[in-house]
Design an enzyme around this catalytic site. Structure first.
Site, PDB file in Angstrom:
ATOM      1  N   GLN A  82     -10.262  -2.624   2.351  1.00  0.00           N
ATOM      2  CA  GLN A  82      -9.784  -3.365   3.594  1.00  0.00           C
ATOM      3  C   GLN A  82      -9.817  -2.402   4.787  1.00  0.00           C
ATOM      4  O   GLN A  82      -9.222  -2.725   5.893  1.00  0.00           O
ATOM      5  CB  GLN A  82      -8.495  -3.961   3.383  1.00  0.00           C
ATOM      6  CG  GLN A  82      -7.207  -3.060   3.301  1.00  0.00           C
ATOM      7  CD  GLN A  82      -5.959  -3.791   2.689  1.00  0.00           C
ATOM      8  OE1 GLN A  82      -5.935  -4.318   1.641  1.00  0.00           O
ATOM      9  NE2 GLN A  82      -5.064  -3.732   3.809  1.00  0.00           N
ATOM     10  N   MET A 133       9.058  -3.099  11.590  1.00  0.00           N
ATOM     11  CA  MET A 133       8.741  -1.882  10.848  1.00  0.00           C
ATOM     12  C   MET A 133       7.488  -1.955  10.295  1.00  0.00           C
ATOM     13  O   MET A 133       6.834  -3.181   9.862  1.00  0.00           O
ATOM     14  CB  MET A 133       9.844  -2.065   9.567  1.00  0.00           C
ATOM     15  CG  MET A 133      11.173  -1.529   9.872  1.00  0.00           C
ATOM     16  SD  MET A 133      12.211  -1.355   8.835  1.00  0.00           S
ATOM     17  CE  MET A 133      13.789  -0.946   9.649  1.00  0.00           C
ATOM     18  N   SER A 134       6.600  -0.847  10.274  1.00  0.00           N
ATOM     19  CA  SER A 134       5.246  -0.660   9.744  1.00  0.00           C
ATOM     20  C   SER A 134       5.084   0.827   9.252  1.00  0.00           C
ATOM     21  O   SER A 134       5.737   1.749   9.846  1.00  0.00           O
ATOM     22  CB  SER A 134       4.335  -1.010  10.912  1.00  0.00           C
ATOM     23  OG  SER A 134       3.018  -0.437  10.770  1.00  0.00           O
ATOM     24  N   SER A 135       4.567   0.966   8.230  1.00  0.00           N
ATOM     25  CA  SER A 135       4.098   2.270   7.867  1.00  0.00           C
ATOM     26  C   SER A 135       3.435   3.140   8.680  1.00  0.00           C
ATOM     27  O   SER A 135       3.543   4.253   9.076  1.00  0.00           O
ATOM     28  CB  SER A 135       3.113   2.308   6.511  1.00  0.00           C
ATOM     29  OG  SER A 135       3.680   1.482   5.806  1.00  0.00           O
ATOM     30  N   HIS A 153       9.010   0.861   3.716  1.00  0.00           N
ATOM     31  CA  HIS A 153       9.966   1.034   4.393  1.00  0.00           C
ATOM     32  C   HIS A 153      11.156  -0.434   4.012  1.00  0.00           C
ATOM     33  O   HIS A 153      10.770  -1.108   3.331  1.00  0.00           O
ATOM     34  CB  HIS A 153       9.523   1.013   6.082  1.00  0.00           C
ATOM     35  CG  HIS A 153       8.573   0.008   6.268  1.00  0.00           C
ATOM     36  ND1 HIS A 153       8.931  -1.509   6.186  1.00  0.00           N
ATOM     37  CD2 HIS A 153       7.150   0.050   6.514  1.00  0.00           C
ATOM     38  CE1 HIS A 153       7.710  -2.071   6.467  1.00  0.00           C
ATOM     39  NE2 HIS A 153       6.491  -1.298   6.752  1.00  0.00           N
ATOM     40  N   MET A 208       0.849  -1.306  -0.077  1.00  0.00           N
ATOM     41  CA  MET A 208       0.099   0.045  -0.090  1.00  0.00           C
ATOM     42  C   MET A 208       0.838   1.042   0.148  1.00  0.00           C
ATOM     43  O   MET A 208       0.411   2.400   0.286  1.00  0.00           O
ATOM     44  CB  MET A 208      -0.973   0.015   1.282  1.00  0.00           C
ATOM     45  CG  MET A 208      -1.900  -1.350   1.178  1.00  0.00           C
ATOM     46  SD  MET A 208      -3.295  -0.934   2.074  1.00  0.00           S
ATOM     47  CE  MET A 208      -2.981  -1.044   3.583  1.00  0.00           C
ATOM     48  N   VAL A 235      11.087  -7.333   9.352  1.00  0.00           N
ATOM     49  CA  VAL A 235      12.354  -6.544   9.604  1.00  0.00           C
ATOM     50  C   VAL A 235      12.140  -5.374  10.888  1.00  0.00           C
ATOM     51  O   VAL A 235      11.013  -4.971  10.755  1.00  0.00           O
ATOM     52  CB  VAL A 235      12.776  -5.741   8.248  1.00  0.00           C
ATOM     53  CG1 VAL A 235      13.936  -4.880   8.632  1.00  0.00           C
ATOM     54  CG2 VAL A 235      12.950  -6.573   7.127  1.00  0.00           C
ATOM     55  N   HIS A 247       9.340  -3.444   3.331  1.00  0.00           N
ATOM     56  CA  HIS A 247       9.076  -3.730   2.151  1.00  0.00           C
ATOM     57  C   HIS A 247       9.908  -4.001   1.058  1.00  0.00           C
ATOM     58  O   HIS A 247       9.833  -4.814   0.217  1.00  0.00           O
ATOM     59  CB  HIS A 247       8.266  -2.504   1.714  1.00  0.00           C
ATOM     60  CG  HIS A 247       6.778  -2.228   2.469  1.00  0.00           C
ATOM     61  ND1 HIS A 247       7.084  -1.125   2.975  1.00  0.00           N
ATOM     62  CD2 HIS A 247       5.665  -2.664   2.283  1.00  0.00           C
ATOM     63  CE1 HIS A 247       5.476  -0.788   3.635  1.00  0.00           C
ATOM     64  NE2 HIS A 247       5.056  -1.954   3.229  1.00  0.00           N
TER      65      HIS A 247
HETATM   66  O1  PAF Z   1      -0.128  -6.159   3.696  1.00  0.00           O
HETATM   67  C1  PAF Z   1      -0.475  -4.864   2.935  1.00  0.00           C
HETATM   68  O2  PAF Z   1       0.142  -4.111   2.750  1.00  0.00           O
HETATM   69  C2  PAF Z   1      -1.951  -4.940   2.213  1.00  0.00           C
HETATM   70  O3  PAF Z   1      -2.666  -5.690   3.311  1.00  0.00           O
HETATM   71  C3  PAF Z   1      -1.892  -5.516   0.724  1.00  0.00           C
HETATM   72  C4  PAF Z   1      -1.430  -7.356   1.025  1.00  0.00           C
HETATM   73  C5  PAF Z   1      -0.862  -5.045  -0.027  1.00  0.00           C
HETATM   74  C6  PAF Z   1      -3.072  -5.837   0.350  1.00  0.00           C
HETATM   75  O4  PAF Z   1      -3.687  -4.492   0.284  1.00  0.00           O
END
Ligand code: PAF
Length: 281
Positions: free
Chosen positions: A62, A185-187, A35, A31, A177, A38
């Site tokens: 989602q 790590m997370s946005s 970071h 999405m 990571v 990813h």
């Molecule tokens: O993990 C994510 O960033 C999202 O859930 C994904 C897999 C890109 C689906 O929108």
């Protein structure tokens, strides 16, 4: 710079060259607001595949009505520079109207596994994830797709989806990571204020403690209780859930000593909800 593909026909034209000569396509759905976690997915794809494609799409279906869709961090320019640095071939960056044209009404229901853990706190979340990932797989036609194990529930649900629906994509789970202090790590870490950021490493510290001392707990209830106590000591932390579940299918653990299981947790720091997990045995 990676090639930017806006339309489904652009993606199909791009991948057809690789398909023609039987080359492996590795795909990393994201999405955006990328970071190092990813990028690690793409680095692994680069090693294993002939072509690496990312998607950047903040998937509205989602997010719940009260969630952070509008303020979800977006940084296309920064993302493209990072993707360039790891040798990404192309990025699928569709508008919402390409993914969900008027009249769109078909969804994938992942069953009971989508209603537990994060699914309980975020009704409809996994239905949105499975639907968009299935659409992305159909558009990109990849051989392998890469997901971070921080989102372990998502990874297990998507594995079930590809099995149940015979989708010919191999899913690869890549280890979480972490920052130097252990925070995954997370946005969403960018939402944390100074105090919350300083407190958040308690999550991994707790998971590590439980894993290290696993043999000392009489059973899973005691292990969960200890984790709750450790996290509750931090003023900023508000526990959503802490649970131990079977690694294979997220079912409840019946034999704590024999089954391979994972401790999952979700904890709020202010308005920011963070998740993490650890394979215990
Ligand atoms: O993990 C994510 O960033 C999202 O859930 C994904 C897999 C890109 C689906 O929108």
């Amino acid at each position: 710079m990676p090639k930017i593909l806006k339309n489904i026909s652009d993606v199909r034209d791009f991948t057809s060259l690789y398909n023609l000569v039987n080359r492996r396509i590795g795909f990393v759905p994201t999405m955006g607001s990328l970071h190092d976690g990813h990028l690690e997915l793409g680095r692994r794809a680069r090693k294993e595949c002939d072509c690496v494609i990312y998607s950047i799409f903040v998937n509205p279906i989602q997010f719940g009505p009260k969630e952070d869709l509008d303020k979800y961090p977006r940084d296309l320019k920064g993302d493209l520079e990072k993707l360039d640095s790891i040798g990404t071939d192309a990025v699928f960056f569709p508008d919402e109207s390409i993914m969900y044209p008027e009249g769109f009404s078909t969804y994938i229901d992942a069953g009971e596994t989508a209603n537990i853990l994060c699914g309980r706190s975020r009704p409809g979340h996994f239905r949105g994830v499975t639907t968009v990932v299935c659409k992305l797989f159909n558009i990109v036609g990849c051989d392998q797709a890469y997901f971070g194990k921080k989102d372990m529930q998502q990874f297990i649900i998507l594995n079930k989806m590809v099995r149940d629906l015979n989708i010919p994509v191999e899913l690869i789970g890549v280890d979480t990571v972490r920052e130097k202090d252990g925070l995954a790590m997370s946005s969403r870490n960018s939402y944390l204020n100074k105090k919350e950021r300083a407190s958040a490493p308690v999550l991994y510290k707790t998971l590590g403690y439980i894993k290290k001392h696993l043999s000392e707990f009489a059973g899973q209830e005691e292990a969960v209780q200890k984790a709750k106590e450790m996290i509750s000591e931090v003023k900023e932390a508000e526990i959503d859930y802490i649970e131990i579940r079977n690694l294979k299918d997220l079912s409840e653990v019946k034999n704590f000593r024999k089954e391979k299981h994972v401790m999952f947790l979700a904890v709020k720091f202010g308005k920011t909800r963070l998740i993490d997990n650890i394979i215990l045995n």
